[in-house]
Design a protein around this motif. Structure first.
Motif, PDB file in Angstrom:
ATOM      1  N   UNK A 352      -4.051  -9.081  -0.540  1.00 21.58           N
ATOM      2  CA  UNK A 352      -3.101  -9.560   0.466  1.00 21.58           C
ATOM      3  C   UNK A 352      -2.568  -8.404   1.321  1.00 21.58           C
ATOM      4  N   UNK A 353      -2.219  -7.293   0.672  1.00 20.09           N
ATOM      5  CA  UNK A 353      -1.709  -6.133   1.404  1.00 20.09           C
ATOM      6  C   UNK A 353      -2.794  -5.524   2.295  1.00 20.09           C
ATOM      7  N   UNK A 354      -4.024  -5.476   1.800  1.00 19.26           N
ATOM      8  CA  UNK A 354      -5.121  -4.925   2.600  1.00 19.26           C
ATOM      9  C   UNK A 354      -5.417  -5.804   3.820  1.00 19.26           C
ATOM     10  N   UNK A 355      -5.412  -7.126   3.630  1.00 23.19           N
ATOM     11  CA  UNK A 355      -5.631  -8.023   4.764  1.00 23.19           C
ATOM     12  C   UNK A 355      -4.521  -7.884   5.794  1.00 23.19           C
ATOM     13  N   UNK A 356      -3.288  -7.734   5.312  1.00 23.74           N
ATOM     14  CA  UNK A 356      -2.169  -7.536   6.237  1.00 23.74           C
ATOM     15  C   UNK A 356      -2.300  -6.249   7.026  1.00 23.74           C
ATOM     16  N   UNK A 357      -2.745  -5.182   6.349  1.00 23.12           N
ATOM     17  CA  UNK A 357      -2.925  -3.903   7.035  1.00 23.12           C
ATOM     18  C   UNK A 357      -4.029  -3.995   8.093  1.00 23.12           C
ATOM     19  N   UNK A 358      -5.143  -4.623   7.763  1.00 23.86           N
ATOM     20  CA  UNK A 358      -6.225  -4.757   8.734  1.00 23.86           C
ATOM     21  C   UNK A 358      -5.832  -5.675   9.887  1.00 23.86           C
ATOM     22  N   UNK A 359      -4.990  -6.659   9.603  1.00 26.15           N
ATOM     23  CA  UNK A 359      -4.506  -7.527  10.693  1.00 26.15           C
ATOM     24  C   UNK A 359      -3.670  -6.727  11.675  1.00 26.15           C
ATOM     25  N   UNK A 360      -2.833  -5.843  11.164  1.00 24.65           N
ATOM     26  CA  UNK A 360      -2.007  -5.018  12.039  1.00 24.65           C
ATOM     27  C   UNK A 360      -2.792  -3.880  12.676  1.00 24.65           C
ATOM     28  N   UNK A 361      -3.795  -3.381  11.977  1.00 28.86           N
ATOM     29  CA  UNK A 361      -4.557  -2.243  12.482  1.00 28.86           C
ATOM     30  C   UNK A 361      -5.461  -2.640  13.645  1.00 28.86           C
ATOM     31  N   UNK A 362      -6.224  -3.726  13.493  1.00 26.18           N
ATOM     32  CA  UNK A 362      -7.206  -4.084  14.524  1.00 26.18           C
ATOM     33  C   UNK A 362      -7.363  -5.589  14.696  1.00 26.18           C
ATOM     34  N   UNK A 363      -6.423  -6.376  14.141  1.00 22.62           N
ATOM     35  CA  UNK A 363      -6.505  -7.839  14.191  1.00 22.62           C
ATOM     36  C   UNK A 363      -7.869  -8.309  13.694  1.00 22.62           C
ATOM     37  N   UNK A 364      -8.264  -7.753  12.541  1.00 21.30           N
ATOM     38  CA  UNK A 364      -9.541  -8.082  11.890  1.00 21.30           C
ATOM     39  C   UNK A 364     -10.728  -7.873  12.843  1.00 21.30           C
ATOM     40  N   UNK A 365     -10.731  -6.695  13.456  1.00 18.31           N
ATOM     41  CA  UNK A 365     -11.854  -6.243  14.297  1.00 18.31           C
ATOM     42  C   UNK A 365     -12.054  -7.120  15.530  1.00 18.31           C
ATOM     43  N   UNK A 366     -10.958  -7.605  16.119  1.00 17.20           N
ATOM     44  CA  UNK A 366     -11.065  -8.394  17.350  1.00 17.20           C
ATOM     45  C   UNK A 366     -10.239  -7.809  18.493  1.00 17.20           C
ATOM     46  N   UNK A 367      -9.356  -6.842  18.216  1.00 15.30           N
ATOM     47  CA  UNK A 367      -8.476  -6.279  19.241  1.00 15.30           C
ATOM     48  C   UNK A 367      -8.777  -4.790  19.378  1.00 15.30           C
ATOM     49  N   UNK A 489      11.478   1.691   4.559  1.00 16.95           N
ATOM     50  CA  UNK A 489      10.364   1.508   3.622  1.00 16.95           C
ATOM     51  C   UNK A 489       9.476   2.742   3.597  1.00 16.95           C
ATOM     52  N   UNK A 490       9.281   3.362   4.789  1.00 21.63           N
ATOM     53  CA  UNK A 490       8.474   4.582   4.857  1.00 21.63           C
ATOM     54  C   UNK A 490       9.093   5.714   4.045  1.00 21.63           C
ATOM     55  N   UNK A 491      10.419   5.774   4.008  1.00 16.54           N
ATOM     56  CA  UNK A 491      11.112   6.798   3.212  1.00 16.54           C
ATOM     57  C   UNK A 491      11.204   6.399   1.743  1.00 16.54           C
ATOM     58  N   UNK A 492      11.265   5.094   1.483  1.00 15.88           N
ATOM     59  CA  UNK A 492      11.409   4.623   0.111  1.00 15.88           C
ATOM     60  C   UNK A 492      10.211   5.018  -0.750  1.00 15.88           C
ATOM     61  N   UNK A 493       9.014   4.893  -0.203  1.00 20.45           N
ATOM     62  CA  UNK A 493       7.797   5.158  -0.991  1.00 20.45           C
ATOM     63  C   UNK A 493       7.738   6.606  -1.471  1.00 20.45           C
ATOM     64  N   UNK A 494       7.922   7.638  -0.592  1.00 17.56           N
ATOM     65  CA  UNK A 494       7.911   9.021  -1.106  1.00 17.56           C
ATOM     66  C   UNK A 494       9.087   9.322  -2.033  1.00 17.56           C
ATOM     67  N   UNK A 495      10.212   8.631  -1.808  1.00 13.73           N
ATOM     68  CA  UNK A 495      11.363   8.835  -2.706  1.00 13.73           C
ATOM     69  C   UNK A 495      11.046   8.335  -4.109  1.00 13.73           C
ATOM     70  N   UNK A 496      10.318   7.242  -4.202  1.00 15.50           N
ATOM     71  CA  UNK A 496       9.912   6.723  -5.515  1.00 15.50           C
ATOM     72  C   UNK A 496       9.021   7.732  -6.225  1.00 15.50           C
ATOM     73  N   UNK A 525       1.579   9.338   4.927  1.00 13.18           N
ATOM     74  CA  UNK A 525       0.800   8.092   4.809  1.00 13.18           C
ATOM     75  C   UNK A 525       1.694   6.872   4.991  1.00 13.18           C
ATOM     76  N   UNK A 526       2.850   6.859   4.332  1.00 11.87           N
ATOM     77  CA  UNK A 526       3.739   5.694   4.400  1.00 11.87           C
ATOM     78  C   UNK A 526       4.310   5.509   5.807  1.00 11.87           C
ATOM     79  N   UNK A 527       4.602   6.623   6.504  1.00  8.81           N
ATOM     80  CA  UNK A 527       5.124   6.510   7.868  1.00  8.81           C
ATOM     81  C   UNK A 527       4.088   5.879   8.792  1.00  8.81           C
ATOM     82  N   UNK A 528       2.842   6.316   8.665  1.00  5.55           N
ATOM     83  CA  UNK A 528       1.794   5.744   9.517  1.00  5.55           C
ATOM     84  C   UNK A 528       1.591   4.259   9.226  1.00  5.55           C
ATOM     85  N   UNK A 529       1.513   3.906   7.950  1.00  3.56           N
ATOM     86  CA  UNK A 529       1.292   2.501   7.583  1.00  3.56           C
ATOM     87  C   UNK A 529       2.448   1.635   8.055  1.00  3.56           C
ATOM     88  N   UNK A 530       3.684   2.117   7.893  1.00  2.00           N
ATOM     89  CA  UNK A 530       4.859   1.329   8.285  1.00  2.00           C
ATOM     90  C   UNK A 530       4.964   1.193   9.799  1.00  2.00           C
TER      91      UNK A 530
END
Length: 613
Positions: A352-367, A489-496, A525-530
């Motif tokens: 689910x997280x990977x599909x969400x990332x690809x949707x935001x990254x390239x709209x599943x290779x359509x944008x 959230x980007x700061x939360x991940x490295x803090x963890x 990594x977390x900043x870019x993903x967020x």
């Protein structure tokens, strides 16, 4: 043959009665007798009229008898249609009954259903207005065409087979529409407009199915549909975004649950059978995914790969919504089977997280533009992190006995650094709790004061001015909140990771600099993903992307080797600052992300036919 004799008339009359009996008409005997007489007169007049112009239509009695079935079918069809619809404007040509009301009269749908099985019908400029939704299953329907018609209420057309052409061209459907059955011939819905939900589930199209320029205001249901022939969806607005699709699936689920609960109460009272079995939300998402999969496969079969990629995108949207429900399937572990089930659910959460990332990254290779923007964002973010490293390693700082390494800089301000980590963790946990339970944030008293502040502002300002001001401020503040949410959230991940190292680092005998190294690289990594995943449209996307392009072009002109260390080696202009041990892991992570984005870029370009396959 000039005229029927009395003996011939008796023979013809007998045959007419046989044919009328075959039609299984609902008319009483008196009306049937009148019909026999009128049909006989029509045939006899036709014989006489033809002979007057010296063109004989019938040479003998056998030819007259052969014409009786068509004459009876035509006459009784017009008569029954008039009786059902209470209209006179009915014509018969090309083996079909043509009904044109010019939009002035209304037709009750349930008076028409009987006719669908019996006669080939063409309705033009008709308005259908039924007040009750009574699903009736028909066995076989003949040729059926609706041209320029308006359907005011719900339509529920359920049949086993349609033997001839089925048309609904240039029609308007104001309420829900449900059509189920097998179409043996061509089907056309060209230029029609569906304002509400439409359900074609379990239909079977054996020949061409055309939805040319059809407008669907709500997402249609094509689950378990079979397209054996060609599919035409040119200029059809079936390219839905993720939010609309998720909203539609949730609405369908709520509607079904409401109907199921109501029927369950009635079932208990009346002790009837179960009509609505329990159905989870992910099952509804799977039904919609099946609809888009069917469209995708039909278009691939027609070698229309470009449009098929859009339906594949919607299919992945549905899969993401389906996998999102894995959170609700986690069980309290009591047996080995529960452990296996939870492991499967955790695996689905990762998907689910990977599909969400690809949707935001390239709209599943359509944008293509979106993935290119994310590439520029990655380069700019890497450049900023590299400059942060190199500035703290600058030789100019040696004269002032300043910190020579980034980790030494962190270590000097360890106390403040730990406070910052604690604050970020607090905000991050509050945000996570809010995501889990929307009512959690309302427990804070500061948020309970917001309605009173709004009332006070309404008193101070004029209502019109306040509404305009508040609506604009609301948009800006909401956008800013989305950006702050992403940054937290980007700061939360490295803090963890930082806290986990503080707990387990001593046992693993790791160097103290390792926790800073882990913090900085996970922050990158977390900043870019967020930033890729942020809901902030203006500040989080437009403003950040503009700044990213500025940074990118500055680097491209002044120091192109910073785009990637390999470029510097190829050009012979390698920056020694990039060889610091502190940057080694950052370069590796950047290379992995760069490879991922470049792969998505080239795949998106190929799917959009910009680069030949």
């Amino acid at each position: 043959m000039k005229e029927l004799t009395e003996e011939q008339k008796q023979i013809v009359e007998k045959e007419i009665r046989k044919e009328i009996k075959k039609t299984k008409t609902f008319f009483m005997q008196d009306e049937i007798d009148k019909s026999v007489f009128q049909i006989l007169e029509l045939i006899n007049n036709e014989v006489k009229n033809k002979t007057e112009i010296k063109v004989e239509k019938f040479n003998n009695l056998e030819e007259v008898i052969e014409s009786i079935p068509s004459e009876v079918f035509k006459y009784m069809g017009i008569k029954e249609i008039k009786q059902f619809l209470s209209i006179d404007n009915i014509q018969y040509f090309q083996d079909s009954f043509y009904i044109n009301l010019f939009g002035k009269e209304k037709i009750i749908v349930h008076g028409v259903l009987y006719l669908f099985e019996k006669y080939p019908l063409i309705f033009n400029n008709c308005i259908f207005d039924n007040e009750k939704d009574i699903p009736i299953t028909l066995k076989q329907i003949q040729k059926l065409s609706f041209l320029n018609c308006i359907f005011r209420q719900k339509i529920n057309l359920n049949f086993q087979e349609c033997l001839d052409v089925f048309q609904m061209d240039n029609c308007v459907f104001e309420k829900q529409c449900k059509i189920q059955g097998t179409f043996k011939d061509k089907v056309y819905f060209d230029n029609s407009h569906f304002y509400n939900y439409v359900d074609f589930s379990k239909c079977e199209f054996e020949k061409t199915a055309s939805f040319y320029e059809v407008k669907f205001e709500k997402i249609p249901n094509f689950s378990q549909v079979i397209f054996k022939g060609n599919l035409n969806v040119v200029n059809t607005n079936l390219n839905f975004d993720f939010k609309n699709l998720e909203k539609k699936i949730n609405q369908e689920y709520d509607f079904y649950e409401k109907a199921r609960v109501e029927y369950e109460k009635a079932r208990v009272e009346k002790e009837t059978g179960i009509l609505y079995p329990e159905k989870s939300l992910d099952k509804f998402a799977n039904d919609f995914r099946d609809s888009f999969r069917i469209f995708k496969n039909a278009l691939i079969k027609d070698n229309n790969l470009l449009d098929a990629s859009n339906f594949h995108k919607c299919e992945l949207y549905c899969k993401e919504i389906e996998l999102k429900q894995s959170w609700n399937k986690l069980k309290n572990v009591t047996t080995d089977e529960d452990i296996k089930q939870n492991n499967r659910n955790h695996s689905q959460l990762v998907d689910f997280l990977l599909l969400g990332f690809y949707r935001k990254l390239c709209d599943h290779h359509t944008d293509l533009l979106r993935v290119f923007n994310n590439l520029i964002l990655l380069i700019a973010l890497y450049a900023l992190f590299v400059f942060g490293f190199t500035w703290l390693h600058d030789d100019k700082l040696k004269d002032t006995k300043a910190i020579l390494t980034l980790f030494g800089f962190f270590d000097k301000f360890k106390f403040y650094f730990n406070i910052g980590v604690a604050v970020c963790m607090s905000f991050g946990l509050i945000l996570l709790l809010y995501k889990i339970d929307k009512n959690f944030i309302k427990s804070f008293k500061i948020f309970q004061c917001l309605p009173y502040i709004k009332k006070w502002l309404l008193k101070v300002f004029k209502k019109e001015i306040f509404i305009k001001l508040f609506s604009r401020l609301k948009i800006i503040i909401l956008d800013l909140c989305h950006l702050m949410e992403s940054l937290v959230i980007a700061l939360l991940i490295p803090c963890v990771f930082y806290i986990l190292f503080a707990i387990f680092g001593l046992f693993l005998n790791l160097d103290k600099d390792f926790k800073y190294l882990l913090f900085v690289n996970s922050l990158f990594v977390s900043t870019y993903i967020c930033l890729v995943y942020t809901k902030s449209l203006f500040l989080g996307r437009y403003v950040v992307l503009i700044l990213s392009y500025v940074v990118f072009f500055i680097m491209l002109i002044s120091q192109p080797s910073i785009i990637h260390p390999l470029i510097g080696k190829i050009m012979g202009d390698f920056d020694k600052n990039l060889s610091y041990p502190s940057l080694l892991i950052l370069n590796i992570l950047y290379t992995i992300l760069m490879a991922l984005v470049l792969f998505s870029l080239q795949k998106t370009a190929r799917k959009n036919s910009i680069v030949p396959s």
